[in-house]
Design a protein around this motif. Structure first.
Motif, PDB file in Angstrom:
ATOM      1  N   THR A 128      46.519  19.565  72.210  1.00 10.98           N
ATOM      2  CA  THR A 128      45.568  19.438  73.320  1.00 10.98           C
ATOM      3  C   THR A 128      45.332  17.981  73.701  1.00 10.98           C
ATOM      4  OG1 THR A 128      43.665  19.365  71.808  1.00 10.98           O
ATOM      5  CG2 THR A 128      44.421  21.537  72.524  1.00 10.98           C
ATOM      6  N   THR A 129      44.657  17.810  74.829  1.00 13.31           N
ATOM      7  CA  THR A 129      44.338  16.468  75.325  1.00 13.31           C
ATOM      8  C   THR A 129      43.090  15.901  74.667  1.00 13.31           C
ATOM      9  OG1 THR A 129      43.084  17.436  77.158  1.00 13.31           O
ATOM     10  CG2 THR A 129      45.417  16.922  77.550  1.00 13.31           C
ATOM     11  N   GLY A 130      42.500  16.623  73.749  1.00 12.43           N
ATOM     12  CA  GLY A 130      41.323  16.144  73.032  1.00 12.43           C
ATOM     13  C   GLY A 130      41.015  17.082  71.885  1.00 12.43           C
ATOM     14  N   GLY A 135      36.839  20.030  79.764  1.00 15.47           N
ATOM     15  CA  GLY A 135      37.751  18.970  80.183  1.00 15.47           C
ATOM     16  C   GLY A 135      38.978  18.836  79.308  1.00 15.47           C
ATOM     17  N   THR A 136      39.094  19.645  78.267  1.00 18.78           N
ATOM     18  CA  THR A 136      40.233  19.562  77.349  1.00 18.78           C
ATOM     19  C   THR A 136      41.257  20.631  77.696  1.00 18.78           C
ATOM     20  OG1 THR A 136      38.792  18.760  75.579  1.00 18.78           O
ATOM     21  CG2 THR A 136      40.938  19.615  74.939  1.00 18.78           C
ATOM     22  N   CYS A 137      42.513  20.210  77.821  1.00 19.74           N
ATOM     23  CA  CYS A 137      43.603  21.125  78.170  1.00 19.74           C
ATOM     24  C   CYS A 137      44.560  21.264  76.990  1.00 19.74           C
ATOM     25  CB  CYS A 137      44.378  20.615  79.376  1.00 19.74           C
ATOM     26  SG  CYS A 137      43.417  20.486  80.886  1.00 19.74           S
ATOM     27  N   CYS A 194      49.172  20.021  87.071  1.00 18.34           N
ATOM     28  CA  CYS A 194      49.379  21.050  88.084  1.00 18.34           C
ATOM     29  C   CYS A 194      50.177  22.244  87.558  1.00 18.34           C
ATOM     30  CB  CYS A 194      50.085  20.452  89.303  1.00 18.34           C
ATOM     31  SG  CYS A 194      51.723  19.778  88.946  1.00 18.34           S
ATOM     32  N   GLU A 195      50.805  22.098  86.386  1.00 17.44           N
ATOM     33  CA  GLU A 195      51.599  23.188  85.827  1.00 17.44           C
ATOM     34  C   GLU A 195      50.811  24.086  84.884  1.00 17.44           C
ATOM     35  OE1 GLU A 195      56.025  21.117  86.006  1.00 17.44           O
ATOM     36  OE2 GLU A 195      55.144  21.605  84.057  1.00 17.44           O
ATOM     37  N   GLU A 196      49.531  23.807  84.689  1.00 17.92           N
ATOM     38  CA  GLU A 196      48.743  24.600  83.743  1.00 17.92           C
ATOM     39  C   GLU A 196      48.683  26.082  84.121  1.00 17.92           C
ATOM     40  OE1 GLU A 196      44.501  24.358  81.367  1.00 17.92           O
ATOM     41  OE2 GLU A 196      44.546  23.767  83.488  1.00 17.92           O
ATOM     42  N   PRO A 197      48.434  26.467  85.379  1.00 18.81           N
ATOM     43  CA  PRO A 197      48.409  27.908  85.694  1.00 18.81           C
ATOM     44  C   PRO A 197      49.715  28.615  85.361  1.00 18.81           C
ATOM     45  CG  PRO A 197      47.424  26.631  87.474  1.00 18.81           C
ATOM     46  CD  PRO A 197      48.060  25.646  86.552  1.00 18.81           C
ATOM     47  N   PHE A 202      38.573  26.996  67.490  1.00 15.89           N
ATOM     48  CA  PHE A 202      39.112  25.975  68.401  1.00 15.89           C
ATOM     49  C   PHE A 202      40.100  26.533  69.412  1.00 15.89           C
ATOM     50  CE2 PHE A 202      42.087  22.542  69.527  1.00 15.89           C
ATOM     51  CZ  PHE A 202      41.184  21.639  70.070  1.00 15.89           C
ATOM     52  N   ASP A 203      41.259  27.003  68.944  1.00 16.28           N
ATOM     53  CA  ASP A 203      42.352  27.335  69.877  1.00 16.28           C
ATOM     54  C   ASP A 203      41.983  28.446  70.853  1.00 16.28           C
ATOM     55  OD1 ASP A 203      44.980  25.869  68.621  1.00 16.28           O
ATOM     56  OD2 ASP A 203      43.592  26.503  67.061  1.00 16.28           O
ATOM     57  N   GLN A 204      41.483  29.585  70.337  1.00 19.54           N
ATOM     58  CA  GLN A 204      41.179  30.689  71.243  1.00 19.54           C
ATOM     59  C   GLN A 204      40.056  30.353  72.225  1.00 19.54           C
ATOM     60  OE1 GLN A 204      41.012  34.664  69.582  1.00 19.54           O
ATOM     61  NE2 GLN A 204      39.562  35.359  71.136  1.00 19.54           N
ATOM     62  N   PRO A 205      38.908  29.807  71.770  1.00 27.50           N
ATOM     63  CA  PRO A 205      37.877  29.449  72.760  1.00 27.50           C
ATOM     64  C   PRO A 205      38.374  28.458  73.807  1.00 27.50           C
ATOM     65  CG  PRO A 205      36.952  29.427  70.560  1.00 27.50           C
ATOM     66  CD  PRO A 205      38.428  29.594  70.395  1.00 27.50           C
ATOM     67  N   LEU A 206      39.199  27.497  73.381  1.00 22.04           N
ATOM     68  CA  LEU A 206      39.742  26.526  74.342  1.00 22.04           C
ATOM     69  C   LEU A 206      40.611  27.213  75.382  1.00 22.04           C
ATOM     70  CD1 LEU A 206      40.373  23.581  75.229  1.00 22.04           C
ATOM     71  CD2 LEU A 206      42.279  23.646  73.626  1.00 22.04           C
ATOM     72  N   LEU A 207      41.517  28.087  74.925  1.00 18.56           N
ATOM     73  CA  LEU A 207      42.406  28.767  75.871  1.00 18.56           C
ATOM     74  C   LEU A 207      41.635  29.731  76.767  1.00 18.56           C
ATOM     75  CD1 LEU A 207      45.522  29.456  73.605  1.00 18.56           C
ATOM     76  CD2 LEU A 207      45.319  27.805  75.468  1.00 18.56           C
TER      77      LEU A 207
END
Length: 426
Positions: free
Chosen positions: A107-109, A115-117, A142-145, A169-174
């Motif tokens: 991730t970016t953070g 704000g974290t991708c 722009c490629e996230e979707p 972490f991972d599931q809530p973020l996604l």
């Protein structure tokens, strides 16, 4: 700089020399938004087009005959369907290993939040060829979707999701990223097992850290070389977005693959300890007293008291550090009381009372209770209470002593109980 990075830089330099002698200006790094940079040149994979755009995907296969540390990849397909039943609390009673998806994100953070991708999402799976990891890479925001669309479609073929700290972490973020992209996340259809919780129950008494990398080294016997630290991964991605030099991301792809393969191999070991703790063999056999103790405590919480008692005894016999030994003995005595093993409990608490330790007073209290209530031996109960007060005095102990002193006085003047012979003579 690794050999792969050096080769990538060399290709870039040679291309500049070729263009120079062809009368062209040396190329400049491409920085336009959405550019792929060198990612397709450095990694085998493909640019995938979806209804929501494009992104990059790559796949790595670990064949059946390959070993990963001390674990055989071929053993994964042979894992029993009910392996996850006990550790999941019955939520996953039966699921074939080919229906398990092992997920990890880069991730970016590290703090999470809207704000974290997740710029790299890896999904591992077991099949008859071995273990394969498919990675979905977001070359730009722009490629996230498109990435999320493909990840959801890929996860639809599985029934179980296995992560390491993924529930926190991972599931809530996604889920947040799917919501931000106005898409429905796929996790509602998957039973989720977070292996971190089982690892902590089993290893936290012995290991200083239950981080995945540490378990990989301590349990699987595999030490990573030239691995990128997790806290630097966001920086590497941001640098890639600025320069489009994707060779700096190669260690990140490798790091993600190792995390997922380690997660799969540990899934073959940790749940097995909870499934059949007393009959583990080979790599699955527990060899450390602290691990047995952690497992025994989980069995006790689960209501499997007889198994918990046997494992706790084995843990004590194998040897424990003092910080764990005395508490384990006290817990063993309590288990023996619950199981009706009065003589065993008496012996355990007696042993615990003979040496200085943090549970000595409580052992004396248990002995006093036994002699007072089970044997009606008030004098022995009084002696145990006095001994406890000699180690560490307290008001409850003082009250117990006063009550026992009264009982001893009353017992001295009361008539002795009738025996069978005296009843016959009457």
């Amino acid at each position: 700089m690794t050999i792969t990075e050096q080769l990538a830089q060399l290709r870039y330099t040679i291309a500049g020399i070729d263009r120079k002698y062809a009368g062209l200006a040396p190329p400049q790094p491409r920085v336009e938004r959405g550019s792929a940079g060198f990612v397709e040149e450095l990694l085998s994979g493909e640019v995938v087009e979806t209804p929501l755009g494009k992104h990059f995907e790559t796949e790595k296969l670990y064949p059946r005959h390959q070993r990963y540390g001390s674990y055989e990849i071929s053993d994964l397909i042979e894992l029993p369907d009910d392996l996850l039943d006990s550790l999941s609390g019955g939520a996953i009673p039966s699921a074939h290993p080919t229906t398990w998806a092992f997920l990890d994100t880069e991730t970016t953070g590290l703090a999470g939040g809207s704000g974290t991708c997740a710029f790299l999402i890896g999904v591992g799976s077991i099949d008859h060829e071995g273990f394969r990891v498919r990675q979905f890479f977001m070359r730009d925001y722009c490629e996230e979707p498109s990435v999320l669309h493909s990840v959801a479609a890929w996860l639809a073929r599985f029934d179980v999701l296995i992560t390491y700290n993924g529930k926190s972490f991972d599931q809530p973020l996604l889920e947040t990223r799917f919501t931000m992209c106005r898409a429905r996340h796929p996790f509602a259809a998957l039973e989720h097992l977070d292996l971190l919780h089982g690892a902590r129950r089993l290893f936290k008494l012995r290991l200083e850290s239950c981080r995945l990398v540490n378990l990989e080294y301590q349990i699987l016997g595999l030490e990573r070389e030239a691995d990128v630290p997790g806290e630097l991964i966001p920086y590497y991605y941001f640098e890639y977005l600025r320069t489009r030099h994707a060779f700096r991301l190669l260690p990140v792809f490798y790091h993600n693959v190792l995390d997922i393969v380690s997660l799969a191999c540990l899934t073959g070991l940790i749940p097995a300890a909870f499934r059949d703790p007393e009959n583990m063999q080979g790599n699955m056999k527990i060899r450390h007293g602290e691990d047995l103790l952690g497992l025994a405590r989980w069995l006790q919480v689960s209501g499997r008291l007889e198994e918990a008692h046997r494992l706790m005894r084995r843990a004590v016999d194998k040897g424990l550090r003092d910080e764990h030994l005395f508490r384990a003995l006290f817990e063993t005595g309590n288990l023996e009381k619950k199981l009706g093993m009065e003589h065993a409990a008496l012996a355990t608490f007696t042993d615990l009372s003979l040496s200085p330790n943090p549970f000595r007073v409580r052992a004396y209290e248990e002995l006093a209770k036994h002699y007072e209530h089970r044997e009606r031996n008030y004098r022995m109960a009084l002696e145990c209470t006095r001994a406890a007060r000699g180690v560490e005095d307290s008001e409850p102990l003082a009250g117990r002593q006063r009550r026992l002193e009264i009982k001893c006085v009353q017992g001295r003047f009361s008539a002795p109980p009738l025996t069978k012979q005296s009843r016959k003579s009457k």
